[in-house]
Design an enzyme around this catalytic site. Structure first.
Site, PDB file in Angstrom:
ATOM      1  N   GLN A   1       0.830  -1.197   0.000  1.00 48.24           N
ATOM      2  CA  GLN A   1       0.000   0.000   0.000  1.00 48.24           C
ATOM      3  C   GLN A   1       0.871   1.256   0.000  1.00 48.24           C
ATOM      4  O   GLN A   1       0.471   2.292  -0.566  1.00 48.24           O
ATOM      5  CB  GLN A   1      -0.937   0.008   1.219  1.00 48.24           C
ATOM      6  CG  GLN A   1      -1.990   1.107   1.181  1.00 48.24           C
ATOM      7  CD  GLN A   1      -2.953   0.956   0.008  1.00 48.24           C
ATOM      8  OE1 GLN A   1      -3.210  -0.160  -0.475  1.00 48.24           O
ATOM      9  NE2 GLN A   1      -3.483   2.089  -0.466  1.00 48.24           N
TER      10      GLN A   1
ATOM     11  N   ASP B   1     -11.456  -5.556  -5.160  1.00 47.90           N
ATOM     12  CA  ASP B   1     -11.739  -4.707  -6.323  1.00 47.90           C
ATOM     13  C   ASP B   1     -12.022  -5.645  -7.493  1.00 47.90           C
ATOM     14  O   ASP B   1     -11.161  -6.464  -7.855  1.00 47.90           O
ATOM     15  CB  ASP B   1     -10.536  -3.812  -6.655  1.00 47.90           C
ATOM     16  CG  ASP B   1     -10.340  -2.693  -5.639  1.00 47.90           C
ATOM     17  OD1 ASP B   1     -11.280  -2.429  -4.852  1.00 47.90           O
ATOM     18  OD2 ASP B   1      -9.246  -2.099  -5.613  1.00 47.90           O
TER      19      ASP B   1
ATOM     20  N   GLU C   1     -16.760   4.253  -5.706  1.00 49.02           N
ATOM     21  CA  GLU C   1     -16.030   3.137  -6.309  1.00 49.02           C
ATOM     22  C   GLU C   1     -16.970   1.943  -6.393  1.00 49.02           C
ATOM     23  O   GLU C   1     -17.093   1.155  -5.444  1.00 49.02           O
ATOM     24  CB  GLU C   1     -14.787   2.786  -5.488  1.00 49.02           C
ATOM     25  CG  GLU C   1     -13.726   3.887  -5.473  1.00 49.02           C
ATOM     26  CD  GLU C   1     -12.462   3.476  -4.739  1.00 49.02           C
ATOM     27  OE1 GLU C   1     -12.417   2.334  -4.207  1.00 49.02           O
ATOM     28  OE2 GLU C   1     -11.522   4.280  -4.678  1.00 49.02           O
TER      29      GLU C   1
ATOM     30  N   HIS D   1      -7.964  -3.014   2.017  1.00 56.72           N
ATOM     31  CA  HIS D   1      -7.328  -4.156   1.359  1.00 56.72           C
ATOM     32  C   HIS D   1      -6.361  -4.862   2.292  1.00 56.72           C
ATOM     33  O   HIS D   1      -6.114  -6.068   2.153  1.00 56.72           O
ATOM     34  CB  HIS D   1      -6.601  -3.688   0.090  1.00 56.72           C
ATOM     35  CG  HIS D   1      -7.517  -3.355  -1.032  1.00 56.72           C
ATOM     36  ND1 HIS D   1      -8.099  -4.316  -1.822  1.00 56.72           N
ATOM     37  CD2 HIS D   1      -7.953  -2.158  -1.497  1.00 56.72           C
ATOM     38  CE1 HIS D   1      -8.869  -3.733  -2.746  1.00 56.72           C
ATOM     39  NE2 HIS D   1      -8.798  -2.410  -2.569  1.00 56.72           N
TER      40      HIS D   1
ATOM     41  N   HIS E   1     -15.323  -1.494  -5.601  1.00 52.56           N
ATOM     42  CA  HIS E   1     -14.710  -1.800  -4.305  1.00 52.56           C
ATOM     43  C   HIS E   1     -15.754  -2.444  -3.395  1.00 52.56           C
ATOM     44  O   HIS E   1     -16.662  -1.786  -2.879  1.00 52.56           O
ATOM     45  CB  HIS E   1     -14.158  -0.520  -3.661  1.00 52.56           C
ATOM     46  CG  HIS E   1     -13.440  -0.775  -2.363  1.00 52.56           C
ATOM     47  ND1 HIS E   1     -12.057  -0.799  -2.265  1.00 52.56           N
ATOM     48  CD2 HIS E   1     -13.908  -1.033  -1.106  1.00 52.56           C
ATOM     49  CE1 HIS E   1     -11.709  -1.039  -1.007  1.00 52.56           C
ATOM     50  NE2 HIS E   1     -12.825  -1.188  -0.290  1.00 52.56           N
TER      51      HIS E   1
ATOM     52  N   ALA F   1      -5.994   4.981  -0.219  1.00 51.07           N
ATOM     53  CA  ALA F   1      -5.807   5.108   1.225  1.00 51.07           C
ATOM     54  C   ALA F   1      -4.330   5.167   1.566  1.00 51.07           C
ATOM     55  O   ALA F   1      -3.490   4.545   0.904  1.00 51.07           O
ATOM     56  CB  ALA F   1      -6.450   3.924   1.937  1.00 51.07           C
TER      57      ALA F   1
ATOM     58  N   SER G   1      -5.924   1.260   4.639  1.00 48.06           N
ATOM     59  CA  SER G   1      -6.614   0.651   3.502  1.00 48.06           C
ATOM     60  C   SER G   1      -7.365  -0.614   3.909  1.00 48.06           C
ATOM     61  O   SER G   1      -6.828  -1.478   4.624  1.00 48.06           O
ATOM     62  CB  SER G   1      -5.594   0.300   2.406  1.00 48.06           C
ATOM     63  OG  SER G   1      -6.215  -0.448   1.390  1.00 48.06           O
TER      64      SER G   1
END
Length: 362
Positions: A242, A276, A325, A269, A328, A262, A267
């Site tokens: 990230q 995503d 998004e 993720h 996402h 982020a 984040s």
């Protein structure tokens, strides 16, 4: 010379009077009333009955009437005096009471039944043995079920009555990470990362085990329902990965990078619970064209049934701090996703009663 007899006593005089009245009554031409007045003889053939001895004379009747009137006046004057002494309040109250008694009572078809609504008892879900057992076993689905389902769980957390539920624990499906809530530790890494079976993935397309299984089922359902193929473009990203991703966006966008990427440690993720996705028809499309695609429309309408929510929606930037998004997705589990969908929520912050997080603290 004859000696005078004894004087007449009242009894002898009365007897003499009765004898005279009897003689007159028996006379053929006349008849006397009790008062002594002459009355014509009865018609021939009729039988008359002598007046009863107990009937009062007119004079006695007048005396009785006068006494009755005097008694009534005495009672009325007594009531008036009583009313004056008591200030008149008693008289008016008695008059009102008498008037109300003289009125016919209203007709009531059915007596009204009062409605008593009992407020639901506040339950401390953290005191439930089955919930604490599920927490210790790290069974997130079991915790939500023990709380009474997704909405009951959400309500308890949002109201602050579930202290055993930690929204900052990144290992839980209900964890909330945003610009105001970083991971602890900052370089947190989940266990059990796998590639979802039957899903086309880009390099590094892994997810936590529960999220990966749910994505596999959802992608298969989209294909079955003719929505098209859905692929995983990006799943888990470590703290270090990230750092690189955010640096690239800053280089391209400057300060606007915070709207689309982020900062490291913030984040979703990094939790392994974010995906995503893109639509594919032979080749795969991009993030920007996903919302208008058949896959994007199907995901927006149906992803909640498989435990996923669209995390960043239009008109949500004031709360989340990110531009919309459609690609996402965030895994929260089937029960929480259902409560999220049925409640028409648009952010996890609002869902759990957390403050909005449009910007970083520093």
């Amino acid at each position: 010379m004859t000696a005078p007899g004894p004087p007449e006593t009242p009894v002898s005089r009365r007897a003499a009077r009765l004898q005279r009245e009897e003689a007159l009554r028996r006379a053929p031409g006349t008849r006397r009333s009790v008062a002594g007045a002459d009355v014509p003889p009865p018609a021939e053939g009729l039988v008359t009955t002598p007046p009863a001895r107990h009937v009062r004379s007119p004079r006695r009747a007048r005396i009785a009437l006068t006494a009755a009137i005097a008694g009534a006046l005495l009672i009325a004057s007594t009531a008036a005096v009583t009313s004056m002494v008591s200030g008149g309040a008693g008289a008016s109250d008695e008059s009102a009471a008498a008037a109300s008694l003289s009125l016919a009572p209203p007709t009531v078809a059915t007596l009204p039944v009062p409605k008593v609504e009992q407020a639901p008892a506040s339950t401390d879900i953290c005191a439930l043995p089955e919930l604490t057992a599920a927490l210790e076993a790290h069974d997130d689905a079991g915790v939500v079920a023990a709380a009474g389902g997704g909405e009951a769980f959400r309500s308890a957390v949002a109201s602050g009555t579930a202290p055993c539920i930690d929204l900052a624990d990144p290992s839980r499906v209900w964890a909330v990470v945003n610009k105001a809530r970083a991971y602890a530790p900052i370089d947190y890494r989940p266990l059990g990362l796998v590639h979802p079976e039957g899903v086309r993935t880009a390099e590094g397309g892994s997810l936590r085990t529960d999220a990966a299984a749910a994505l596999t089922v959802m992608v298969a359902a989209a294909r079955t329902e003719a929505a098209g193929e859905v692929a995983l473009e990006s799943g888990f990203r470590s703290f270090e990965a990230q750092q690189r991703t955010y640096a690239r966006h800053v280089a391209e966008r400057g300060a606007a990078a915070d709207l689309v990427s982020a900062r490291p440690g913030h984040s979703e993720h990094q939790s392994g619970l974010a995906a995503d996705v893109v639509g594919c028809a032979g080749s795969c499309g991009t993030f920007d064209d996903f919302a208008a695609s058949s896959q994007g429309q199907w995901v927006a309408a149906n992803s909640w049934e498989y435990g996923w929510i669209v995390r960043y929606v239009p008109d949500g930037s004031d709360v989340t701090g990110y531009s919309p998004e459609a690609w996402h997705l965030r895994y929260v589990g089937p029960e929480l996703a259902r409560a999220y969908h049925e409640g028409s929520w648009t952010s996890l912050e609002e869902f759990f009663g957390l403050p909005a997080a449009p910007d970083y603290a520093g």
